[in-house]
Scaffold this motif. Structure first.
Motif, PDB file in Angstrom:
ATOM      1  N   THR A 108     -29.884  27.460  19.678  1.00 35.93           N
ATOM      2  CA  THR A 108     -30.346  28.539  18.808  1.00 35.93           C
ATOM      3  C   THR A 108     -31.204  27.933  17.704  1.00 35.93           C
ATOM      4  O   THR A 108     -31.089  26.735  17.409  1.00 35.93           O
ATOM      5  N   ALA A 109     -32.052  28.760  17.113  1.00 31.90           N
ATOM      6  CA  ALA A 109     -32.912  28.297  16.025  1.00 31.90           C
ATOM      7  C   ALA A 109     -33.199  29.452  15.084  1.00 31.90           C
ATOM      8  O   ALA A 109     -33.125  30.623  15.481  1.00 31.90           O
ATOM      9  N   LYS A 110     -33.514  29.109  13.824  1.00 35.00           N
ATOM     10  CA  LYS A 110     -33.769  30.130  12.813  1.00 35.00           C
ATOM     11  C   LYS A 110     -35.200  30.648  12.909  1.00 35.00           C
ATOM     12  O   LYS A 110     -36.131  29.905  13.197  1.00 35.00           O
ATOM     13  N   GLY A 111     -35.336  31.932  12.622  1.00 29.59           N
ATOM     14  CA  GLY A 111     -36.643  32.554  12.557  1.00 29.59           C
ATOM     15  C   GLY A 111     -37.088  32.741  11.119  1.00 29.59           C
ATOM     16  O   GLY A 111     -36.813  31.902  10.268  1.00 29.59           O
ATOM     17  N   GLU A 112     -37.762  33.861  10.859  1.00 32.10           N
ATOM     18  CA  GLU A 112     -38.293  34.133   9.518  1.00 32.10           C
ATOM     19  C   GLU A 112     -37.230  34.582   8.524  1.00 32.10           C
ATOM     20  O   GLU A 112     -37.307  34.266   7.331  1.00 32.10           O
ATOM     21  N   VAL A 113     -36.255  35.365   8.990  1.00 31.25           N
ATOM     22  CA  VAL A 113     -35.272  35.970   8.084  1.00 31.25           C
ATOM     23  C   VAL A 113     -33.849  35.757   8.601  1.00 31.25           C
ATOM     24  O   VAL A 113     -33.139  36.700   8.951  1.00 31.25           O
ATOM     25  N   PRO A 114     -33.358  34.511   8.646  1.00 34.22           N
ATOM     26  CA  PRO A 114     -32.064  34.240   9.272  1.00 34.22           C
ATOM     27  C   PRO A 114     -30.832  34.460   8.390  1.00 34.22           C
ATOM     28  O   PRO A 114     -29.706  34.541   8.901  1.00 34.22           O
TER      29      PRO A 114
ATOM     30  N   LEU B  26     -38.685  38.093  12.829  1.00 36.64           N
ATOM     31  CA  LEU B  26     -37.840  37.288  13.703  1.00 36.64           C
ATOM     32  C   LEU B  26     -36.633  36.762  12.930  1.00 36.64           C
ATOM     33  O   LEU B  26     -36.786  36.112  11.898  1.00 36.64           O
ATOM     34  N   ILE B  27     -35.438  37.028  13.457  1.00 38.64           N
ATOM     35  CA  ILE B  27     -34.215  36.603  12.787  1.00 38.64           C
ATOM     36  C   ILE B  27     -33.783  35.224  13.316  1.00 38.64           C
ATOM     37  O   ILE B  27     -33.687  34.250  12.572  1.00 38.64           O
ATOM     38  N   HIS B  28     -33.490  35.167  14.594  1.00 38.06           N
ATOM     39  CA  HIS B  28     -33.102  33.927  15.279  1.00 38.06           C
ATOM     40  C   HIS B  28     -33.659  33.989  16.694  1.00 38.06           C
ATOM     41  O   HIS B  28     -33.942  35.068  17.201  1.00 38.06           O
ATOM     42  N   TYR B  29     -33.749  32.821  17.308  1.00 30.58           N
ATOM     43  CA  TYR B  29     -34.157  32.784  18.692  1.00 30.58           C
ATOM     44  C   TYR B  29     -33.452  31.652  19.420  1.00 30.58           C
ATOM     45  O   TYR B  29     -32.816  30.784  18.794  1.00 30.58           O
ATOM     46  N   SER B  30     -33.578  31.675  20.741  1.00 32.69           N
ATOM     47  CA  SER B  30     -32.939  30.656  21.569  1.00 32.69           C
ATOM     48  C   SER B  30     -33.877  30.294  22.712  1.00 32.69           C
ATOM     49  O   SER B  30     -34.448  31.172  23.353  1.00 32.69           O
ATOM     50  N   VAL B  31     -34.020  29.001  22.956  1.00 29.21           N
ATOM     51  CA  VAL B  31     -34.899  28.560  24.039  1.00 29.21           C
ATOM     52  C   VAL B  31     -34.110  28.118  25.267  1.00 29.21           C
ATOM     53  O   VAL B  31     -34.678  27.582  26.216  1.00 29.21           O
TER      54      VAL B  31
END
Lengths: 114, 110
Positions: free
Chosen positions: A55-61, A45-50
């Protein structure tokens, strides 16, 4: 109903170039995600958005930026591409927790950085 | 770090045989999902099992979950050549993030 659409499907960059990957979904999903897939590594997971504007950071941003200006679109940017960013990138979306946990995926973008 | 780890990494069977893939994870979860990926395509959701469930069926798929051992298994019965694909387990904790394992590559020989 197209589901999740990613553009472009293929791209070759030179080290240091920038580019933006576009993800669009027509299912009115709140949550959207960017993953990268490397051989033997599964999806990370790089980034995500709810939601729109979040936006928010994932495992490898590191090395990536994202924006969610509209609910249906989630953009992934590479400001200065590096060979380590050669990968297949997948966008996904889903409904909020409590409504549905199933992720819907796009068909992927194959990126090569030379 | 990845949450789920699949075992085996690769599996080759004859058509008609059953295929079993295992997944282990590290932390508590709300649910565990299995996805399938055909070569060069995106992932497709197969089945979800919640943390309070022990077994679930969907057509030729059977999923079990053992939260005490932090493990799950996916059984595909009477496999077909069209089942050839990579299979991934994925776990969700807080409802936002879904974390994937490295996958099992299944090859079904006709």
């Amino acid at each position: 109903n197209a589901g999740v659409t990613q553009t472009p499907k293929f791209r070759v960059l030179k080290t240091g170039q920038s580019m933006t990957l576009l993800c669009a979904q027509d299912m009115n999903h709140e949550y959207m995600y960017w993953y990268r897939q490397d051989p033997g590594m599964g999806l990370r997971l790089i980034h995500y958005s709810v939601g729109e504007g979040t936006t928010a950071k994932g495992e490898v941003p590191d090395g990536y930026n994202v924006s969610r200006l509209k609910k249906q679109n989630f953009l992934l940017g590479l400001e200065s591409a590096a060979p380590s960013q050669t990968s297949v990138y997948f966008c996904a979306s889903k409904r909020p927790r409590g409504v549905g946990e199933k992720l819907f995926f796009g068909s992927g973008t194959q990126l090569s950085v030379l | 770090s990845q949450q789920g780890e699949e075992d085996p990494q690769a599996l080759s069977i004859q058509e008609g045989e059953n295929a079993t893939m295992n997944c282990s994870y590290k932390t508590s979860i709300n649910n565990l999902q299995w996805y399938r990926q055909n070569s060069g395509r995106g992932l497709v959701h197969l089945i979800l099992i919640r943390s309070n469930e022990r077994e679930k069926h969907s057509g030729r798929l059977r999923v079990t979950l053992d939260t005490s051992k932090k493990s799950s298994s996916l059984l595909i019965t009477a496999s077909r050549a069209a089942d050839t694909a990579s299979y991934f387990c994925a776990t969700s904790r807080g409802g936002f993030k879904t974390i994937f394992g490295a996958g099992t590559r299944l090859f079904v020989k006709a």
